[in-house]
Design a protein around this motif. Structure first.
Motif, PDB file in Angstrom:
ATOM      1  N   LEU B  24       0.780  -1.243   0.000  1.00  0.00           N
ATOM      2  CA  LEU B  24       0.000   0.000   0.000  1.00  0.00           C
ATOM      3  C   LEU B  24       0.818   1.303   0.000  1.00  0.00           C
ATOM      4  O   LEU B  24       0.420   2.251  -0.678  1.00  0.00           O
ATOM      5  CB  LEU B  24      -0.968   0.006   1.182  1.00  0.00           C
ATOM      6  N   PRO B  25       1.935   1.378   0.730  1.00  0.00           N
ATOM      7  CA  PRO B  25       2.687   2.642   0.690  1.00  0.00           C
ATOM      8  C   PRO B  25       3.072   3.034  -0.737  1.00  0.00           C
ATOM      9  O   PRO B  25       3.064   4.217  -1.084  1.00  0.00           O
ATOM     10  CB  PRO B  25       3.926   2.328   1.534  1.00  0.00           C
ATOM     11  N   LEU B  27       1.362   2.495  -3.425  1.00  0.00           N
ATOM     12  CA  LEU B  27       0.176   3.093  -4.044  1.00  0.00           C
ATOM     13  C   LEU B  27       0.033   4.546  -3.617  1.00  0.00           C
ATOM     14  O   LEU B  27      -0.318   5.420  -4.408  1.00  0.00           O
ATOM     15  CB  LEU B  27      -1.059   2.289  -3.633  1.00  0.00           C
ATOM     16  N   ILE B  28       0.344   4.806  -2.346  1.00  0.00           N
ATOM     17  CA  ILE B  28       0.132   6.153  -1.829  1.00  0.00           C
ATOM     18  C   ILE B  28       1.190   7.113  -2.357  1.00  0.00           C
ATOM     19  O   ILE B  28       0.906   8.256  -2.692  1.00  0.00           O
ATOM     20  CB  ILE B  28       0.119   6.111  -0.296  1.00  0.00           C
ATOM     21  N   ILE B  29       2.430   6.634  -2.495  1.00  0.00           N
ATOM     22  CA  ILE B  29       3.484   7.531  -2.978  1.00  0.00           C
ATOM     23  C   ILE B  29       3.278   7.847  -4.456  1.00  0.00           C
ATOM     24  O   ILE B  29       3.347   8.994  -4.882  1.00  0.00           O
ATOM     25  CB  ILE B  29       4.874   6.892  -2.762  1.00  0.00           C
TER      26      ILE B  29
END
Lengths: 341, 285
Positions: B24-25, B27-29
């Motif tokens: 997930l990180p 995807l967020i970056i």
């Protein structure tokens, strides 16, 4: 209204914090007083920041002389309101997940789904939250130009943090609420309603909801407590609500700063003083403790209220009791035959 | 056999969800869904070939599996030790408390509600300060308050920190459940027969509350693993979360979490199996 002292005290503490914090920001513009040196009447300096807690500074000051109590008061509204909002969202989302689980799934599939969702018991929330929230909340740096920036804007950061802290618990909480509903659906009166031809909506609205709603209030309180605990942990790991302002200056970098004085920021900023000036470090954490205790009190008071709400003392009972007592006071002695029966 | 199949499926799903979450990180970056799936795929491949996974330690690339076992078992000792001590103390104190009159029990419960609301960070801070204070006053160093590097291992402080809150949770839950159970008819019958209260409590009531406590202990454990991260950072302990937090790559997160999860998963499976057999035998009677 609910007349339980525990419930009232809890509610009073939470609303007291939020209301005073809002009043402080509206009327005093959240001015944090700064005192670096205290002089006596001959203008000789007698003490310098950081000050220990005293009547002048209830929670002491930090090394720059800023009043910690004022900072705590300023930040209360952000922390508490966001905790309450996340708690409500968690319960609402899980409720929405729970309805199809209880109403439209056969028993077998629900049990299987329950088993699957319980795999989330082994995924620790804080660790995951730290990893997912770090890129959102920490200020990044563009390498060649040395220019700090956030990937998301302030509003986006707040919304994303709320969404992530909500969604991470929905699987567990959803299956829990689904199970609660399913166990209500197994009660005898539901069968009665079914026989009388009640529709699904009517059963949901008139029979399940009245049983479920009070339980949801208690679940909400527990969730608020959990959110506050996560805020302290994230705060210690320097992930502050709404973003962490990091100074990338290679010489004499300032410590990471919180953008608004919300409490997890205060915890993270002051924890380093734990050995030298314990009062500074403990103040914000203690405030978290007070807020958590208030939520616990609300939950417990509400639970007692649920257990005893049907044991109501009617006004007639009270009048009878008063009358009996006045009679008893008036007479010096009474015949046994007049008493009772 | 059916149970084993179910457990295997559950374990696979846990691993799968850990891998999905650890991507997930990314995807967020990048704000890009394809990058996310690529990252998940990469993590998955790393997990399958865990023996070839490498990490950087002071500038040199090292094999992950060569270095991890020491810190891993160290962390497990701390976690298990804390869980075990918390559980045993809570059980013994519950038996003691249930022998007391109900007014004292009520005070104990109120006090426990208060203790329950202490944030964990406050508990750690107080333990840290308490040890320093004792040392200042008496000159006796109960234990080191921080570990110095990888080879220096401290046990007393992290276990104390980790066990206090789970102990409170267990204690309160046990009192509530046991009190609930004490109101049931079989207890009255056995008391009327002249069995001693302590005997009924230890041998009959505890057996019946054990299933509820077992389910509750899952959420306690959930809470403890999160706390382990904090404790290891605060006391500078070179445990498994040290690798997780300082490396900060999705692969590392997934590998460490999976390693942490497996032993607990097995133990819970074992307990569940025993309790199921136990309670089935009870039904047959």
């Amino acid at each position: 209204m609910i007349k339980k002292n525990k419930f009232r005290t809890g509610l009073l503490i939470i609303f007291g914090f939020i209301a005073s914090s809002i009043i402080y920001s509206v009327f005093f513009d959240s001015h944090v007083r700064q005192v670096q040196v205290i002089y006596d009447e001959n203008m000789t300096p007698i003490d310098a920041a950081p000050f220990e807690p005293s009547i002048m500074f209830p929670l002491g000051t930090d090394p720059l002389g800023y009043d910690t109590a004022a900072k705590v008061l300023q930040g209360a509204k952000f922390t508490l309101i966001s905790a309450i909002v996340i708690g409500i969202l968690r319960v609402l989302f899980s409720f929405a997940v729970g309805i199809p689980l209880a109403f439209y799934m056969p028993e077998k599939i629900r049990k299987a789904l329950d088993q699957l969702l319980s795999s989330f018991y082994f995924i620790p929330l804080t660790i995951i939250a730290v990893f997912i929230l770090s890129p959102i909340l920490k200020e990044q740096i563009k390498m060649p130009e040395m220019e700090p920036y956030f990937i998301y804007s302030f509003a986006e950061r707040v919304v994303l943090e709320i969404i992530i802290l909500t969604l991470l618990v929905v699987p567990l909480l959803g299956s829990m609420i689904g199970n609660m509903m399913a166990s209500t659906l197994k009660e005898d009166f539901i069968e009665g309603a079914n026989v009388l031809g009640a529709s699904r909506w009517r059963i949901f609205n008139k029979h399940v909801m009245p049983h479920l709603l009070p339980k949801l209030v208690i679940v909400w309180c527990q969730q608020c407590v959990q959110v506050l605990i996560i805020f302290t942990q994230l705060g210690y790991l320097k992930l502050f609500f709404g973003g962490t302002d990091i100074d990338f200056n290679p010489f004499m970098a300032d410590p990471p700063k919180s953008l608004s004085n919300e409490w997890s920021g205060l915890v993270g900023n002051y924890y380093t003083y734990i050995q030298a000036n314990p009062a500074i470090a403990l103040g914000p954490i203690l405030m978290f403790g007070v807020a958590i205790y208030a939520f616990q009190l609300i939950a417990e008071g509400f639970q007692i209220h649920l257990q005893t709400r049907n044991v109501k003392r009617t006004s007639r009972d009270k009048k009878m009791k008063q009358k009996n007592e006045t009679i008893r006071v008036q007479q010096k002695f009474e015949f046994l035959q007049n008493r009772g029966a | 056999m059916k149970i084993a199949k179910k457990l295997l499926l559950q374990l696979l799903l846990t691993v799968l969800s850990i891998i999905l979450i650890s991507g997930l990180p990314e995807l967020i970056i990048n704000k890009n869904v394809t990058a996310y799936f690529e990252k998940v795929k990469a993590v998955f491949i790393e997990m399958v070939r865990l023996d070839e996974m490498t990490y950087f330690n002071q500038g040199t690339e090292r094999l992950f599996l060569n270095d991890i076992w020491g810190p891993y078992f160290y962390s497990l000792t701390i976690l298990f030790g804390a869980l075990f001590i918390a559980f045993c103390m809570a059980q013994i104190l519950t038996w003691g408390t249930l022998m007391l009159p109900s007014i004292i029990r009520k005070t104990v419960k109120n006090f426990l509600t208060f203790l329950e609301s202490l944030p964990d960070l406050l508990v750690f801070a107080l333990v840290q300060m308490g040890i320093v204070l004792i040392y200042k006053k008496t000159g006796i160093l109960v234990s080191n308050v921080a570990s110095l590097g990888a080879d220096d291992r401290i046990y007393f402080v992290p276990i104390t920190c980790l066990m206090i809150l789970p102990f409170v949770y267990f204690y309160k839950m046990m009192i509530l459940m046991t009190e609930d159970e004490m109101g049931k008819q079989y207890v009255e019958t056995s008391l009327a027969k002249g069995m001693r209260r302590l005997y009924v409590l230890v041998f009959h009531v505890t057996r019946n509350t054990s299933e509820g406590i077992f389910h509750f202990s899952k959420s306690v454990l959930w809470f403890m693993i999160s706390n382990l991260l904090l404790v290891e950072i605060i006391f500078n302990i070179h445990g498994i979360t040290h690798y997780m937090y300082h490396d900060f790559r999705p692969e590392m997160l997934a590998a460490c979490l999976i390693l942490l999860v497996i032993p607990f998963f097995l133990i819970f499976a074992l307990f569940e199996w025993t309790i199921m057999r136990y309670s089935k035998r009870g039904e047959a009677l």
